[in-house]
Design a protein around this motif. Structure first.
Motif, mmCIF file in Angstrom:
data_model
loop_
_atom_site.group_PDB
_atom_site.id
_atom_site.type_symbol
_atom_site.label_atom_id
_atom_site.label_comp_id
_atom_site.label_asym_id
_atom_site.label_seq_id
_atom_site.Cartn_x
_atom_site.Cartn_y
_atom_site.Cartn_z
ATOM 1 N N ASN A 248 39.817 41.478 40.870
ATOM 2 C CA ASN A 248 38.692 42.349 40.503
ATOM 3 C C ASN A 248 38.863 43.787 40.979
ATOM 4 O O ASN A 248 37.897 44.543 41.039
ATOM 5 C CB ASN A 248 37.343 41.787 40.957
ATOM 6 C CG ASN A 248 36.814 40.755 39.979
ATOM 7 O OD1 ASN A 248 37.075 40.847 38.776
ATOM 8 N ND2 ASN A 248 36.114 39.772 40.491
ATOM 9 N N ASN B 47 39.829 41.343 33.288
ATOM 10 C CA ASN B 47 38.454 41.094 32.857
ATOM 11 C C ASN B 47 37.736 42.438 32.780
ATOM 12 O O ASN B 47 38.196 43.431 33.347
ATOM 13 C CB ASN B 47 37.742 40.124 33.814
ATOM 14 C CG ASN B 47 37.531 40.694 35.207
ATOM 15 O OD1 ASN B 47 36.612 41.486 35.429
ATOM 16 N ND2 ASN B 47 38.384 40.303 36.149
ATOM 17 N N ASN C 144 34.040 44.194 33.474
ATOM 18 C CA ASN C 144 32.776 43.897 34.151
ATOM 19 C C ASN C 144 31.635 43.830 33.137
ATOM 20 O O ASN C 144 31.589 44.584 32.175
ATOM 21 C CB ASN C 144 32.491 44.905 35.273
ATOM 22 C CG ASN C 144 32.347 46.330 34.791
ATOM 23 O OD1 ASN C 144 33.123 46.798 33.962
ATOM 24 N ND2 ASN C 144 31.371 47.042 35.312
ATOM 25 N N GLU D 159 34.560 48.947 33.137
ATOM 26 C CA GLU D 159 35.738 48.867 34.002
ATOM 27 C C GLU D 159 36.635 47.701 33.614
ATOM 28 O O GLU D 159 36.167 46.575 33.462
ATOM 29 C CB GLU D 159 35.317 48.696 35.470
ATOM 30 C CG GLU D 159 34.577 49.883 36.031
ATOM 31 C CD GLU D 159 34.080 49.638 37.450
ATOM 32 O OE1 GLU D 159 33.842 50.644 38.137
ATOM 33 O OE2 GLU D 159 33.939 48.468 37.856
ATOM 34 N N ARG E 136 39.298 45.251 35.066
ATOM 35 C CA ARG E 136 39.602 44.777 36.422
ATOM 36 C C ARG E 136 40.670 43.697 36.360
ATOM 37 O O ARG E 136 40.835 43.027 35.338
ATOM 38 C CB ARG E 136 38.337 44.210 37.067
ATOM 39 C CG ARG E 136 37.230 45.228 37.225
ATOM 40 C CD ARG E 136 35.989 44.575 37.761
ATOM 41 N NE ARG E 136 34.936 45.566 37.977
ATOM 42 C CZ ARG E 136 33.801 45.280 38.581
ATOM 43 N NH1 ARG E 136 33.555 44.068 39.025
ATOM 44 N NH2 ARG E 136 32.891 46.220 38.737
ATOM 45 N N SER F 90 42.368 40.109 37.046
ATOM 46 C CA SER F 90 41.901 38.722 37.196
ATOM 47 C C SER F 90 42.902 37.897 37.990
ATOM 48 O O SER F 90 42.774 36.690 38.100
ATOM 49 C CB SER F 90 41.704 38.079 35.821
ATOM 50 O OG SER F 90 40.582 38.623 35.171
#
Length: 180
Positions: free
Chosen positions: A129, A163, A165, A170, A172, A174
């Motif tokens: 994340n 991923n 958010n 954003e 991010r 994983s």
């Protein structure tokens, strides 16, 4: 004794639907009047024998109770067509009926005009994340908000490693990435 009556009006309260609405979306509500106020009325799509363009697009729609809806498989795109023709029938319990043609208008929804991605410094062995970068988009309609999501297609092989958010912009990680 009762004389056979026929409905005297058939209306659709809305004949517009936004493009790209999911299949099964309601276009509008059907209503009708009959001289016998105790009549039970039913609604259906109907065709005319011979070449009549008013029922050309019946196959894209369905009547559910008093609602005219798009079929679950229907996808209306304003850029392909902006209007569709359907023919509807209201029938009373004695078999009296009234038919009327309606034109369904598709409302254009402006598409975003740009999508950009700004990457952040991203190093190996960072925790899951960690923000990799941010998306931004522009749209001709002021105040438009955007939702970003992964899609399946060419170039999607690494989608599961990242991923986005929820309700955000954003990208991010994983997983933990290792340069080696």
């Amino acid at each position: 004794s009762h004389f056979a009556t026929t409905p005297t009006s058939l209306t659709l309260d809305d004949n517009q639907i936004v493009e790209n609405a999911p299949g099964g979306s309601t276009v509008g509500l059907l209503s009708a009047t009959d001289p016998d106020t105790n009549e039970t009325l039913s609604f259906a799509l109907t065709t005319v024998s011979g070449a009549d363009p008013t029922d050309d697009d019946n196959g894209l729609f369905e009547v559910v109770g008093t609602q005219l809806q798009t079929k679950s498989s229907t996808f209306l795109d304003f850029e392909l067509r902006s209007s569709y023709s359907v023919r509807l029938r209201v029938t009373n319990t004695r078999g009296g009926f009234l038919e009327r043609a309606f034109v369904i208008q598709v409302q254009d929804v402006p598409s975003p005009t740009s999508l950009t991605f700004s990457s952040a410094d991203f190093f190996e062995n960072q925790e899951i994340n960690t923000v990799v970068g941010t998306f931004s988009a522009t749209d001709p309609t002021p105040g438009t908000s955007f939702t970003y999501q992964f899609i399946i297609g060419a170039g999607d092989t690494d989608n599961n490693k990242f991923n986005i958010n929820i309700n955000g912009n954003e990208l991010r990680s994983s997983q933990v990435f290792n340069f080696e």
